[in-house]
Scaffold this motif. Structure first.
Motif, PDB file in Angstrom:
ATOM      1  N   ASP A   1       0.814  -1.227   0.000  1.00 46.15           N
ATOM      2  CA  ASP A   1       0.000   0.000   0.000  1.00 46.15           C
ATOM      3  C   ASP A   1       0.842   1.268   0.000  1.00 46.15           C
ATOM      4  N   ARG A   2       2.150   1.140  -0.052  1.00 49.14           N
ATOM      5  CA  ARG A   2       2.995   2.338  -0.062  1.00 49.14           C
ATOM      6  C   ARG A   2       3.030   2.936  -1.478  1.00 49.14           C
ATOM      7  N   PRO A   3       3.378   4.213  -1.588  1.00 45.56           N
ATOM      8  CA  PRO A   3       3.435   4.840  -2.914  1.00 45.56           C
ATOM      9  C   PRO A   3       4.357   4.056  -3.847  1.00 45.56           C
ATOM     10  N   GLY A   4       3.992   4.006  -5.112  1.00 41.46           N
ATOM     11  CA  GLY A   4       4.812   3.299  -6.087  1.00 41.46           C
ATOM     12  C   GLY A   4       6.200   3.926  -6.212  1.00 41.46           C
ATOM     13  N   TRP A   5       7.120   3.155  -6.776  1.00 47.40           N
ATOM     14  CA  TRP A   5       8.498   3.614  -6.942  1.00 47.40           C
ATOM     15  C   TRP A   5       8.885   3.248  -8.379  1.00 47.40           C
ATOM     16  N   PRO A   6       8.544   4.141  -9.312  1.00 44.82           N
ATOM     17  CA  PRO A   6       8.685   3.792 -10.745  1.00 44.82           C
ATOM     18  C   PRO A   6      10.092   3.339 -11.129  1.00 44.82           C
ATOM     19  N   ALA A   7      11.125   3.981 -10.570  1.00 49.10           N
ATOM     20  CA  ALA A   7      12.494   3.602 -10.954  1.00 49.10           C
ATOM     21  C   ALA A   7      12.778   2.153 -10.556  1.00 49.10           C
ATOM     22  N   LEU A   8      12.271   1.769  -9.369  1.00 52.24           N
ATOM     23  CA  LEU A   8      12.484   0.402  -8.903  1.00 52.24           C
ATOM     24  C   LEU A   8      11.696  -0.583  -9.766  1.00 52.24           C
ATOM     25  N   ASP A   9      10.467  -0.186 -10.111  1.00 52.13           N
ATOM     26  CA  ASP A   9       9.645  -1.051 -10.965  1.00 52.13           C
ATOM     27  C   ASP A   9      10.318  -1.265 -12.320  1.00 52.13           C
ATOM     28  N   ARG A  10      10.905  -0.184 -12.864  1.00 51.58           N
ATOM     29  CA  ARG A  10      11.601  -0.315 -14.152  1.00 51.58           C
ATOM     30  C   ARG A  10      12.797  -1.244 -14.033  1.00 51.58           C
ATOM     31  N   ALA A  11      13.565  -1.067 -12.931  1.00 49.92           N
ATOM     32  CA  ALA A  11      14.748  -1.921 -12.734  1.00 49.92           C
ATOM     33  C   ALA A  11      14.328  -3.389 -12.628  1.00 49.92           C
ATOM     34  N   ARG A  12      13.197  -3.637 -11.945  1.00 50.71           N
ATOM     35  CA  ARG A  12      12.714  -5.015 -11.782  1.00 50.71           C
ATOM     36  C   ARG A  12      12.271  -5.581 -13.126  1.00 50.71           C
ATOM     37  N   ALA A  13      11.558  -4.755 -13.892  1.00 52.88           N
ATOM     38  CA  ALA A  13      11.072  -5.206 -15.205  1.00 52.88           C
ATOM     39  C   ALA A  13      12.244  -5.498 -16.140  1.00 52.88           C
ATOM     40  N   ASP A  14      13.263  -4.633 -16.103  1.00 56.26           N
ATOM     41  CA  ASP A  14      14.452  -4.852 -16.951  1.00 56.26           C
ATOM     42  C   ASP A  14      15.121  -6.173 -16.600  1.00 56.26           C
ATOM     43  N   LEU A  15      15.256  -6.409 -15.315  1.00 52.22           N
ATOM     44  CA  LEU A  15      15.933  -7.611 -14.847  1.00 52.22           C
ATOM     45  C   LEU A  15      15.135  -8.851 -15.236  1.00 52.22           C
ATOM     46  N   ARG A  16      13.828  -8.771 -15.061  1.00 48.58           N
ATOM     47  CA  ARG A  16      12.960  -9.911 -15.375  1.00 48.58           C
ATOM     48  C   ARG A  16      13.021 -10.232 -16.870  1.00 48.58           C
ATOM     49  N   ARG A  17      13.012  -9.154 -17.668  1.00 52.14           N
ATOM     50  CA  ARG A  17      13.070  -9.342 -19.119  1.00 52.14           C
ATOM     51  C   ARG A  17      14.363 -10.062 -19.506  1.00 52.14           C
ATOM     52  N   ALA A  18      15.479  -9.622 -18.912  1.00 48.82           N
ATOM     53  CA  ALA A  18      16.770 -10.240 -19.232  1.00 48.82           C
ATOM     54  C   ALA A  18      16.771 -11.719 -18.822  1.00 48.82           C
ATOM     55  N   MET A  19      16.232 -11.999 -17.616  1.00 45.41           N
ATOM     56  CA  MET A  19      16.237 -13.378 -17.133  1.00 45.41           C
ATOM     57  C   MET A  19      15.355 -14.257 -17.997  1.00 45.41           C
ATOM     58  N   GLN A  20      14.181 -13.721 -18.385  1.00 43.55           N
ATOM     59  CA  GLN A  20      13.268 -14.532 -19.195  1.00 43.55           C
ATOM     60  C   GLN A  20      13.827 -14.768 -20.586  1.00 43.55           C
ATOM     61  N   ALA A  21      14.653 -13.812 -21.071  1.00 41.57           N
ATOM     62  CA  ALA A  21      15.279 -13.974 -22.383  1.00 41.57           C
ATOM     63  C   ALA A  21      16.521 -14.863 -22.293  1.00 41.57           C
ATOM     64  N   GLY A  22      16.820 -15.327 -21.060  1.00 43.00           N
ATOM     65  CA  GLY A  22      17.986 -16.190 -20.889  1.00 43.00           C
ATOM     66  C   GLY A  22      19.304 -15.434 -20.985  1.00 43.00           C
ATOM     67  N   GLU A  23      19.234 -14.095 -20.908  1.00 41.93           N
ATOM     68  CA  GLU A  23      20.483 -13.313 -20.954  1.00 41.93           C
ATOM     69  C   GLU A  23      21.161 -13.352 -19.592  1.00 41.93           C
ATOM     70  N   PRO A  24      22.501 -13.191 -19.568  1.00 40.70           N
ATOM     71  CA  PRO A  24      23.173 -13.120 -18.277  1.00 40.70           C
ATOM     72  C   PRO A  24      22.729 -11.867 -17.512  1.00 40.70           C
ATOM     73  N   VAL A  25      22.589 -11.990 -16.228  1.00 37.14           N
ATOM     74  CA  VAL A  25      22.162 -10.873 -15.386  1.00 37.14           C
ATOM     75  C   VAL A  25      23.378  -9.988 -15.115  1.00 37.14           C
ATOM     76  N   SER A  26      23.325  -8.743 -15.525  1.00 35.94           N
ATOM     77  CA  SER A  26      24.486  -7.862 -15.363  1.00 35.94           C
ATOM     78  C   SER A  26      24.551  -7.321 -13.940  1.00 35.94           C
ATOM     79  N   ASP A  27      25.779  -7.041 -13.491  1.00 36.84           N
ATOM     80  CA  ASP A  27      25.961  -6.435 -12.168  1.00 36.84           C
ATOM     81  C   ASP A  27      25.172  -5.129 -12.068  1.00 36.84           C
TER      82      ASP A  27
END
Lengths: 258, 258
Positions: free
Chosen positions: B82-108
């Motif tokens: 219920d806390r206010p959204g955090w768009p930058a964090l959501d974007r970082a999560r989406a980017d990471l998920r996309r990379a993992m689902q595409a089977g790409e290596p997860v960058s530091d």
């Protein structure tokens, strides 16, 4: 099995020394174990230092297990303690020690030369001893194996169907062929690893844990060297056996134990 | 701390919902906890799925801990529930998920972008919440931290001297810089690792365990995926806290808690 001495320890545990086909051994049963109330059994493995030298640690494990309602038993390993010497094994051990002290890499051949003959000779002896232990009316099963030379534990878990759970100590050298045998282990496993064990290759221990075929296996890694297993890790191992040896069907049919 | 609701669960545990500076949270205290019998506290970490979704698992941990005499408490993570959204964090999560689902290596970089801002923001919030929890007369300390995003647990263990023991779950991505922080952790640690965790790099988890500076640390590895932690592993974690939070000096001097 010829009982050579018997004494009641202060916590009520009955300790019996015996020989079986010329092999010395020790058997501990908790107070109250009887034909009408038979108890599960844990086979206590140990290193090749002889039962006399290992006695303090063995009796501590036996008392702790008895407090949870388990009988425990152990036999001398071939070439150890009061048993006839085994010059080939002594030579293999001396060769290995020399290489390790010189900082040389330990070859697969030198590990095989020490461990494989020991496993081949010891395992049938432990199986014969298990026949004798389970013929006692106060021991009903099921049976667990705990500690000692890990390759003996692996082989026993593969070839001996009466063993339903094993607590293994990743603290000795393991021949490469034992990794294949590890894949055939299916009983629940509780593996102890001393993270800084001076005589043990940590990565090999992790690889071995990964290789075990058991659906339930847990690894408990603790800080410290080979002999530094913390007390709470020993307690966790007993709880593992309580989970797997209590409340499950005994080896013998119920009609036989009543 | 404003209590927004309170209910007594069937096992006598008092559950209170609260907000603290706009952050929602939950507090559970065992029956009998009082100013004259204050209890130790375990902070319950959790992933960024929101307290509402995590509630069933949290309350189970709280009840289990209460049965051993511990209070437990948790607060919502920034950007979650219920806390206010955090768009930058959501974007970082989406980017990471996309990379993992595409089977790409997860960058530091992508791990850093998701985890480091979360740790930086969450840890001071947990410290402020701890001030509030310890101001309650029925909570005396000492304090442990358990589970959740492991990097939050690491940072808290480093910066918060009131935390005397931590149970960590090696189940989330860890920025490389956290390995350096891990070396500065000195409190006793109990680390859970799910051997086949689909979202976790096993070798990285083992390297992190190795990096911790704590003199007492234990790793419990069990079979199964991320959510498959066996019940006995949870019980072992509570026993760890019992060893370290019971029978030791409370955070406040004795004169203050009587």
């Amino acid at each position: 099995m010829q009982i050579t001495s018997a004494q009641r320890l202060d916590d009520g545990v009955l300790e019996r020394a015996f020989t079986l086909g010329g092999i010395p051994g020790l058997l501990w049963t908790p107070e109250g174990a009887s034909a009408s109330a038979p108890v599960p059994l844990i086979l206590l493995g140990h290193p090749t230092l002889g039962l006399r030298r290992m006695y303090p640690r063995l009796v501590a494990r036996a008392r702790h297990s008895a407090a949870e309602g388990f009988a425990t038993a152990t036999i001398e390993l071939p070439g150890s303690g009061d048993r006839p010497g085994w010059p080939a094994l002594d030579r293999a051990r001396a060769d290995l020690r020399r290489a390790m002290q010189a900082g040389e890499p330990v070859s697969d051949e030198s590990v095989d030369a020490l461990i494989l003959p020991l496993v081949d000779k010891a395992v049938p002896e432990w199986q014969a001893a298990l026949d004798a232990f389970l013929s006692l009316p106060e021991i009903g099963g099921p049976v667990g194996y705990s500690g000692g030379v890990i390759s003996i534990g692996i082989r026993l878990a593969v070839v001996e169907p009466r063993i339903v759970a094993a607590g293994l100590f990743a603290g000795s050298l393991v021949p490469r062929t034992m990794f294949e045998e590890a894949r055939r282990v299916t009983v629940p496993l509780h593996v102890l690893l001393q993270w800084d064990d001076e005589g043990n290759d940590r990565q090999a221990a992790l690889d071995l844990f990964d290789a075990f075929g058991s659906k339930e296996k847990c690894l408990h890694a603790n800080m410290g060297g080979h002999t530094g297993v913390p007390q709470f890790a020993g307690e966790a191992a007993v709880r593992f056996f309580t989970r797997h040896l209590k409340g499950v069907r005994a080896v013998r049919p119920a009609a036989d134990v009543s």
